[in-house]
Write a protein that holds these residues in place. Structure first.
Motif, PDB file in Angstrom:
ATOM      1  N   TYR A 139     -12.038  -4.330   2.703  1.00  0.00           N
ATOM      2  CA  TYR A 139     -11.503  -2.368   2.409  1.00  0.00           C
ATOM      3  C   TYR A 139     -13.038  -1.840   1.855  1.00  0.00           C
ATOM      4  O   TYR A 139     -12.448  -2.217   0.446  1.00  0.00           O
ATOM      5  CB  TYR A 139     -10.082  -2.384   2.541  1.00  0.00           C
ATOM      6  CG  TYR A 139      -9.300  -2.453   3.373  1.00  0.00           C
ATOM      7  CD1 TYR A 139      -9.071  -2.469   4.671  1.00  0.00           C
ATOM      8  CD2 TYR A 139      -8.610  -4.121   3.354  1.00  0.00           C
ATOM      9  CE1 TYR A 139      -7.681  -2.813   5.926  1.00  0.00           C
ATOM     10  CE2 TYR A 139      -7.207  -4.614   4.309  1.00  0.00           C
ATOM     11  CZ  TYR A 139      -7.464  -3.651   5.506  1.00  0.00           C
ATOM     12  OH  TYR A 139      -6.550  -3.966   6.306  1.00  0.00           O
ATOM     13  N   LYS A 140     -13.144  -0.089   2.481  1.00  0.00           N
ATOM     14  CA  LYS A 140     -13.392   0.776   1.379  1.00  0.00           C
ATOM     15  C   LYS A 140     -12.611   1.854   0.986  1.00  0.00           C
ATOM     16  O   LYS A 140     -11.648   1.944   2.418  1.00  0.00           O
ATOM     17  CB  LYS A 140     -15.218   0.895   2.462  1.00  0.00           C
ATOM     18  CG  LYS A 140     -15.797   0.067   2.637  1.00  0.00           C
ATOM     19  CD  LYS A 140     -17.534   0.455   3.838  1.00  0.00           C
ATOM     20  CE  LYS A 140     -16.877   0.848   4.967  1.00  0.00           C
ATOM     21  NZ  LYS A 140     -16.904  -0.083   6.088  1.00  0.00           N
ATOM     22  N   VAL A 141     -13.363   2.461   0.532  1.00  0.00           N
ATOM     23  CA  VAL A 141     -12.166   4.092   0.124  1.00  0.00           C
ATOM     24  C   VAL A 141     -12.083   4.774   1.142  1.00  0.00           C
ATOM     25  O   VAL A 141     -13.268   5.021   2.006  1.00  0.00           O
ATOM     26  CB  VAL A 141     -12.919   4.557  -1.106  1.00  0.00           C
ATOM     27  CG1 VAL A 141     -11.659   5.490  -1.573  1.00  0.00           C
ATOM     28  CG2 VAL A 141     -13.053   3.727  -1.822  1.00  0.00           C
ATOM     29  N   ASN A 142     -11.047   5.448   1.304  1.00  0.00           N
ATOM     30  CA  ASN A 142     -10.420   6.023   2.731  1.00  0.00           C
ATOM     31  C   ASN A 142     -10.271   5.176   3.897  1.00  0.00           C
ATOM     32  O   ASN A 142      -9.911   5.777   5.294  1.00  0.00           O
ATOM     33  CB  ASN A 142     -11.458   6.809   3.007  1.00  0.00           C
ATOM     34  CG  ASN A 142     -10.661   8.230   1.899  1.00  0.00           C
ATOM     35  OD1 ASN A 142     -10.126   8.253   1.756  1.00  0.00           O
ATOM     36  ND2 ASN A 142     -11.646   8.910   1.846  1.00  0.00           N
ATOM     37  N   ASP A 143     -11.108   3.988   3.425  1.00  0.00           N
ATOM     38  CA  ASP A 143      -9.957   3.161   5.213  1.00  0.00           C
ATOM     39  C   ASP A 143      -8.781   2.984   5.027  1.00  0.00           C
ATOM     40  O   ASP A 143      -8.056   3.618   5.018  1.00  0.00           O
ATOM     41  CB  ASP A 143     -11.041   2.092   4.843  1.00  0.00           C
ATOM     42  CG  ASP A 143     -11.887   1.496   5.380  1.00  0.00           C
ATOM     43  OD1 ASP A 143     -12.771   1.970   5.694  1.00  0.00           O
ATOM     44  OD2 ASP A 143     -12.310   0.206   5.246  1.00  0.00           O
ATOM     45  N   ILE A 144      -8.892   3.274   7.222  1.00  0.00           N
ATOM     46  CA  ILE A 144      -7.137   3.191   7.872  1.00  0.00           C
ATOM     47  C   ILE A 144      -5.851   2.259   7.373  1.00  0.00           C
ATOM     48  O   ILE A 144      -7.579   0.807   8.351  1.00  0.00           O
ATOM     49  CB  ILE A 144      -7.037   4.458   8.591  1.00  0.00           C
ATOM     50  CG1 ILE A 144      -7.436   5.138   8.293  1.00  0.00           C
ATOM     51  CG2 ILE A 144      -5.541   4.450   8.721  1.00  0.00           C
ATOM     52  CD1 ILE A 144      -7.503   6.379   9.747  1.00  0.00           C
ATOM     53  N   VAL A 145      -4.876   2.169   6.807  1.00  0.00           N
ATOM     54  CA  VAL A 145      -4.664   0.967   7.333  1.00  0.00           C
ATOM     55  C   VAL A 145      -3.246   1.115   7.864  1.00  0.00           C
ATOM     56  O   VAL A 145      -2.651   1.897   7.678  1.00  0.00           O
ATOM     57  CB  VAL A 145      -3.485   0.328   5.707  1.00  0.00           C
ATOM     58  CG1 VAL A 145      -2.964  -0.792   5.420  1.00  0.00           C
ATOM     59  CG2 VAL A 145      -4.349   0.583   4.504  1.00  0.00           C
ATOM     60  N   ARG A 146      -3.733   0.266   8.789  1.00  0.00           N
ATOM     61  CA  ARG A 146      -2.074   0.394   9.923  1.00  0.00           C
ATOM     62  C   ARG A 146      -1.449  -0.642  10.271  1.00  0.00           C
ATOM     63  O   ARG A 146      -1.862  -1.935   9.696  1.00  0.00           O
ATOM     64  CB  ARG A 146      -2.942   0.672  11.434  1.00  0.00           C
ATOM     65  CG  ARG A 146      -4.173   1.190  11.246  1.00  0.00           C
ATOM     66  CD  ARG A 146      -4.636   1.079  12.850  1.00  0.00           C
ATOM     67  NE  ARG A 146      -5.787   2.385  12.991  1.00  0.00           N
ATOM     68  CZ  ARG A 146      -7.262   1.977  13.034  1.00  0.00           C
ATOM     69  NH1 ARG A 146      -7.287   0.789  11.776  1.00  0.00           N
ATOM     70  NH2 ARG A 146      -8.089   3.338  12.924  1.00  0.00           N
ATOM     71  N   HIS A 147       0.459  -0.566  10.452  1.00  0.00           N
ATOM     72  CA  HIS A 147       0.930  -1.015  11.288  1.00  0.00           C
ATOM     73  C   HIS A 147       0.361  -2.266  11.857  1.00  0.00           C
ATOM     74  O   HIS A 147      -0.433  -1.911  13.143  1.00  0.00           O
ATOM     75  CB  HIS A 147       2.441  -0.727  11.647  1.00  0.00           C
ATOM     76  CG  HIS A 147       3.172  -0.356  10.700  1.00  0.00           C
ATOM     77  ND1 HIS A 147       3.468   1.376  10.674  1.00  0.00           N
ATOM     78  CD2 HIS A 147       3.161  -0.625   9.327  1.00  0.00           C
ATOM     79  CE1 HIS A 147       3.921   1.835   9.515  1.00  0.00           C
ATOM     80  NE2 HIS A 147       4.310   0.055   8.790  1.00  0.00           N
ATOM     81  N   ILE A 148      -0.003  -3.849  12.247  1.00  0.00           N
ATOM     82  CA  ILE A 148       0.332  -4.753  12.756  1.00  0.00           C
ATOM     83  C   ILE A 148       1.130  -5.258  13.374  1.00  0.00           C
ATOM     84  O   ILE A 148       2.155  -5.887  12.185  1.00  0.00           O
ATOM     85  CB  ILE A 148      -1.136  -5.973  12.241  1.00  0.00           C
ATOM     86  CG1 ILE A 148      -2.340  -4.461  11.864  1.00  0.00           C
ATOM     87  CG2 ILE A 148      -1.384  -6.535  12.986  1.00  0.00           C
ATOM     88  CD1 ILE A 148      -2.726  -3.965  12.781  1.00  0.00           C
ATOM     89  N   VAL A 149       1.780  -5.596  14.503  1.00  0.00           N
ATOM     90  CA  VAL A 149       3.000  -6.312  14.276  1.00  0.00           C
ATOM     91  C   VAL A 149       2.530  -7.543  15.163  1.00  0.00           C
ATOM     92  O   VAL A 149       0.970  -7.330  16.340  1.00  0.00           O
ATOM     93  CB  VAL A 149       3.542  -6.008  15.913  1.00  0.00           C
ATOM     94  CG1 VAL A 149       2.659  -5.395  16.684  1.00  0.00           C
ATOM     95  CG2 VAL A 149       4.560  -6.543  16.048  1.00  0.00           C
ATOM     96  N   SER A 150       2.648  -8.652  15.319  1.00  0.00           N
ATOM     97  CA  SER A 150       2.684 -10.556  16.176  1.00  0.00           C
ATOM     98  C   SER A 150       3.563 -10.561  17.225  1.00  0.00           C
ATOM     99  O   SER A 150       4.938 -10.090  16.015  1.00  0.00           O
ATOM    100  CB  SER A 150       2.540 -11.008  15.084  1.00  0.00           C
ATOM    101  OG  SER A 150       2.258 -11.980  15.847  1.00  0.00           O
TER     102      SER A 150
END
Length: 191
Positions: free
Chosen positions: A14-25
């Motif tokens: 991850y880089k600064v300001n990357d978006i973290v998203r919900h991931i579902v499996s």
């Protein structure tokens, strides 16, 4: 997509300001998993509403009318050929109203669920009652959440009485008339 956060410090891939998203499996069948970024429920509902509204606008132009005499007034009646696009127009309008309201409801519940960590006192009858975030989301109407809860959380003035509030009330009325079809909504005198 449903954004969880932005990365504050570079870490791993991850880089600064990357978006973290919900991931579902989800397990599609035994041993087979499908993973995907969770969509925003607000965005999904708005997209359905917008597409239906656009289709309704096109269909409205396809409704054929013919002029008729109505005593001392000029009136128009939908022709037999105009009935199918009229009914399709009504269906698309119903979809647009319901999903527009659903987007507002999903937004209010999302704000409460993600950003409220303590109980809040809200008017219930003639008293103030303290409700947990879960109780607020479940027991209060969308209108009450917009009137009391979100303004208090965001420390802003209630929208009641504003032009935007009047638009919300029109949307709520259209949605209620669509979802809770009463006789007046189906056979009203001047509707």
């Amino acid at each position: 997509m449903d954004m969880v956060a932005r990365v504050a410090e570079a870490t791993g891939h991850y880089k600064v300001n990357d978006i973290v998203r919900h991931i579902v499996s989800v397990e599609e069948k035994p041993g087979v998993h499908l993973a995907f970024a969770v969509p925003s429920s607000v965005a999904l509902a708005l997209d359905v509403a917008e597409q239906a509204a656009q289709r309704a606008s096109i269909l409205r132009l396809q409704i054929l009318y013919q002029q008729m005499n109505a005593g001392d007034r000029t009136a128009f009646a939908v022709t037999t050929e105009g009935i199918p696009p009229l009914y399709d127009f009504l269906e698309q309008s119903m979809i647009a109203a319901v999903f527009s309201y659903q987007a507002v409801e999903a937004f209010t519940n999302g704000v409460i669920g993600r950003h409220l960590n303590a109980p809040m006192k809200v008017p219930r009858g003639r008293k103030l009652k303290e409700l947990t975030p879960e109780q607020l989301a479940r027991q209060l109407s969308t209108k009450e959440k917009l009137m009391w809860v979100l303004p208090k959380m965001r420390e802003v003035e209630s929208p009641v009485g504003s032009a935007k509030w009047k638009r919300f009330e029109r949307l709520e009325s259209a949605r209620d008339s669509t979802v809770h079809l009463k006789v007046k909504d189906q056979y009203g005198k001047d509707r």
